[in-house]
Design a protein around this motif. Structure first.
Motif, PDB file in Angstrom:
ATOM      1  N   CYS A  63       0.857  -1.203   0.000  1.00 41.52           N
ATOM      2  CA  CYS A  63       0.000   0.000   0.000  1.00 41.52           C
ATOM      3  C   CYS A  63       0.887   1.245   0.000  1.00 41.52           C
ATOM      4  O   CYS A  63       0.597   2.222  -0.702  1.00 41.52           O
ATOM      5  CB  CYS A  63      -0.904   0.027   1.214  1.00 41.52           C
ATOM      6  N   ASP A  64       1.968   1.218   0.758  1.00 40.14           N
ATOM      7  CA  ASP A  64       2.883   2.374   0.813  1.00 40.14           C
ATOM      8  C   ASP A  64       3.480   2.653  -0.556  1.00 40.14           C
ATOM      9  O   ASP A  64       3.596   3.802  -0.970  1.00 40.14           O
ATOM     10  CB  ASP A  64       4.032   2.122   1.793  1.00 40.14           C
ATOM     11  N   ASN A  65       3.874   1.584  -1.248  1.00 42.43           N
ATOM     12  CA  ASN A  65       4.458   1.789  -2.577  1.00 42.43           C
ATOM     13  C   ASN A  65       3.451   2.425  -3.529  1.00 42.43           C
ATOM     14  O   ASN A  65       3.803   3.283  -4.326  1.00 42.43           O
ATOM     15  CB  ASN A  65       4.975   0.463  -3.152  1.00 42.43           C
ATOM     16  N   TYR A  66       2.206   1.988  -3.433  1.00 45.66           N
ATOM     17  CA  TYR A  66       1.188   2.593  -4.305  1.00 45.66           C
ATOM     18  C   TYR A  66       1.065   4.080  -3.989  1.00 45.66           C
ATOM     19  O   TYR A  66       0.996   4.916  -4.883  1.00 45.66           O
ATOM     20  CB  TYR A  66      -0.162   1.884  -4.124  1.00 45.66           C
ATOM     21  N   ARG A  67       1.057   4.396  -2.712  1.00 41.68           N
ATOM     22  CA  ARG A  67       0.932   5.809  -2.297  1.00 41.68           C
ATOM     23  C   ARG A  67       2.092   6.623  -2.858  1.00 41.68           C
ATOM     24  O   ARG A  67       1.919   7.730  -3.348  1.00 41.68           O
ATOM     25  CB  ARG A  67       0.896   5.882  -0.767  1.00 41.68           C
ATOM     26  N   ARG A  68       3.294   6.047  -2.822  1.00 46.38           N
ATOM     27  CA  ARG A  68       4.477   6.758  -3.340  1.00 46.38           C
ATOM     28  C   ARG A  68       4.373   6.942  -4.854  1.00 46.38           C
ATOM     29  O   ARG A  68       4.787   7.963  -5.391  1.00 46.38           O
ATOM     30  CB  ARG A  68       5.742   5.966  -3.027  1.00 46.38           C
ATOM     31  N   GLY A 141       4.276  -2.123  -7.940  1.00 52.85           N
ATOM     32  CA  GLY A 141       4.822  -1.740  -6.635  1.00 52.85           C
ATOM     33  C   GLY A 141       6.245  -2.190  -6.376  1.00 52.85           C
ATOM     34  O   GLY A 141       6.982  -1.554  -5.625  1.00 52.85           O
ATOM     35  N   ILE A 142       6.676  -3.268  -7.024  1.00 54.04           N
ATOM     36  CA  ILE A 142       8.031  -3.738  -6.706  1.00 54.04           C
ATOM     37  C   ILE A 142       9.092  -2.872  -7.387  1.00 54.04           C
ATOM     38  O   ILE A 142      10.270  -2.969  -7.066  1.00 54.04           O
ATOM     39  CB  ILE A 142       8.265  -5.227  -7.048  1.00 54.04           C
ATOM     40  N   TYR A 143       8.665  -2.029  -8.322  1.00 54.86           N
ATOM     41  CA  TYR A 143       9.638  -1.186  -9.027  1.00 54.86           C
ATOM     42  C   TYR A 143       9.721   0.227  -8.445  1.00 54.86           C
ATOM     43  O   TYR A 143      10.498   1.041  -8.905  1.00 54.86           O
ATOM     44  CB  TYR A 143       9.275  -1.121 -10.522  1.00 54.86           C
ATOM     45  N   PRO A 156      19.425  -2.783   0.739  1.00 55.15           N
ATOM     46  CA  PRO A 156      19.729  -1.519   0.067  1.00 55.15           C
ATOM     47  C   PRO A 156      18.761  -1.296  -1.092  1.00 55.15           C
ATOM     48  O   PRO A 156      18.249  -2.267  -1.668  1.00 55.15           O
ATOM     49  CB  PRO A 156      21.151  -1.728  -0.458  1.00 55.15           C
ATOM     50  N   GLN A 157      18.533  -0.052  -1.413  1.00 55.42           N
ATOM     51  CA  GLN A 157      17.595   0.260  -2.504  1.00 55.42           C
ATOM     52  C   GLN A 157      18.124  -0.234  -3.849  1.00 55.42           C
ATOM     53  O   GLN A 157      17.382  -0.303  -4.825  1.00 55.42           O
ATOM     54  CB  GLN A 157      17.311   1.768  -2.555  1.00 55.42           C
ATOM     55  N   SER A 158      19.396  -0.578  -3.914  1.00 50.88           N
ATOM     56  CA  SER A 158      19.955  -1.101  -5.165  1.00 50.88           C
ATOM     57  C   SER A 158      19.602  -2.583  -5.379  1.00 50.88           C
ATOM     58  O   SER A 158      19.777  -3.116  -6.466  1.00 50.88           O
ATOM     59  CB  SER A 158      21.475  -0.923  -5.164  1.00 50.88           C
ATOM     60  N   ALA A 159      19.109  -3.247  -4.340  1.00 44.92           N
ATOM     61  CA  ALA A 159      18.673  -4.642  -4.502  1.00 44.92           C
ATOM     62  C   ALA A 159      17.418  -4.649  -5.362  1.00 44.92           C
ATOM     63  O   ALA A 159      16.760  -3.623  -5.532  1.00 44.92           O
ATOM     64  CB  ALA A 159      18.395  -5.275  -3.151  1.00 44.92           C
ATOM     65  N   ALA A 162      12.709  -9.660  -7.380  1.00 43.27           N
ATOM     66  CA  ALA A 162      12.460 -10.421  -8.618  1.00 43.27           C
ATOM     67  C   ALA A 162      10.970 -10.705  -8.760  1.00 43.27           C
ATOM     68  O   ALA A 162      10.457 -10.833  -9.868  1.00 43.27           O
ATOM     69  CB  ALA A 162      13.259 -11.721  -8.605  1.00 43.27           C
ATOM     70  N   GLY A 163      10.300 -10.802  -7.649  1.00 39.66           N
ATOM     71  CA  GLY A 163       8.867 -11.052  -7.677  1.00 39.66           C
ATOM     72  C   GLY A 163       8.455 -11.683  -6.372  1.00 39.66           C
ATOM     73  O   GLY A 163       9.285 -11.898  -5.481  1.00 39.66           O
ATOM     74  N   PHE A 164       7.199 -11.933  -6.251  1.00 39.63           N
ATOM     75  CA  PHE A 164       6.757 -12.664  -5.075  1.00 39.63           C
ATOM     76  C   PHE A 164       5.768 -13.736  -5.508  1.00 39.63           C
ATOM     77  O   PHE A 164       5.060 -13.590  -6.495  1.00 39.63           O
ATOM     78  CB  PHE A 164       6.214 -11.746  -3.986  1.00 39.63           C
TER      79      PHE A 164
END
Ligand SMILES: Cc1cc2nc3c(=O)[nH]c(=O)nc-3n(C[C@H](O)[C@H](O)[C@H](O)COP(=O)(O)O)c2cc1C
Length: 190
Positions: A63-68, A141-143, A156-159, A162-164
């Motif tokens: 949900c946070d990622n969607y908000r961002r 959201g994973i991107y 780290p944000q550089s990781a 791959a998916g869930f």
């Protein structure tokens, strides 16, 4: 089940029963996941297994990622489409997040992601062989950058995620699947 049958008959099964999946079965999936090919033996995959009440935390990150990603979204959108992925996580007894490590250069980072993706395919095939229902999900959201999921995993944000894999016992294994015959995708050079 032989490997050819497994590859042909595996299907993404999204309707999952709420019943818990025994830990031993998840361990069997992970045991084969690490046998995926990987370049330079980086073994770049990391597996994050979420079940029970912990899923709430994971769901919140989506949900946070969607908000961002949608800073102008109103509350209805945030509660509806904004939490679609989160609701999927809450509906599945287990969510297996697969991340891939950042490499020593761009090529290695890319190939690490490919290798982690192959580990996911091993998981899907093994889940199928064990009679579990599973499907691979990414969703936008994973991107997201910076990504709340990586923050939650303290990576780290550089990781890369791959998916869930959403996992459980399937409500049904009936699913119409379609593929273009390989002949239409292949050229031979003799
Ligand atoms: C990289 C990748 C990302 C995917 N992301 C999603 C997703 O976000 N949501 C979803 O419902 N399915 C997702 N899938 C599953 C595909 O929708 C599914 O594999 C496709 O429809 C073919 O169906 P099958 O797996 O039953 O053969 C993804 C698959 C891959 C390989």
């Amino acid at each position: 089940m032989d490997v050819f049958d497994a590859m042909r008959t595996r299907a993404s099964l999204a309707k999952l029963k709420p019943d818990a999946v025994p830990r031993e079965l998840i361990e069997q999936l992970l045991d084969v996941a690490v046998w995926a090919p990987n370049h330079k033996m980086t073994e770049p995959w990391r597996f994050w297994v979420w079940s029970g009440a912990s899923r709430e935390k994971l769901a919140r990150a989506f949900c946070d990622n969607y908000r961002r990603d949608h800073p102008d979204a109103d509350q209805d959108e945030l509660d509806g489409p904004g939490c679609k992925t989160a609701n999927r996580v809450l509906a599945a007894p287990v969510t297996l997040v697969v991340t891939s490590d950042v490499g020593r250069n761009e090529t290695e980072t890319l190939e690490n992601l490919v290798s982690a993706s192959l580990a996911i395919e091993h998981i899907l095939l093994a889940a199928h062989a064990l009679g579990l229902g599973a499907y691979w999900r990414t969703g936008e959201g994973i991107y997201t950058q910076p990504n709340a999921l990586l923050e939650l995993l303290q990576l780290p944000q550089s990781a890369r995620v791959a998916g869930f894999v959403l996992l459980g016992y399937p409500e049904s294994t009936e699913r119409t699947r379609r593929r273009t015959p390989w002949q239409e995708k292949t050229q031979w050079f003799d």
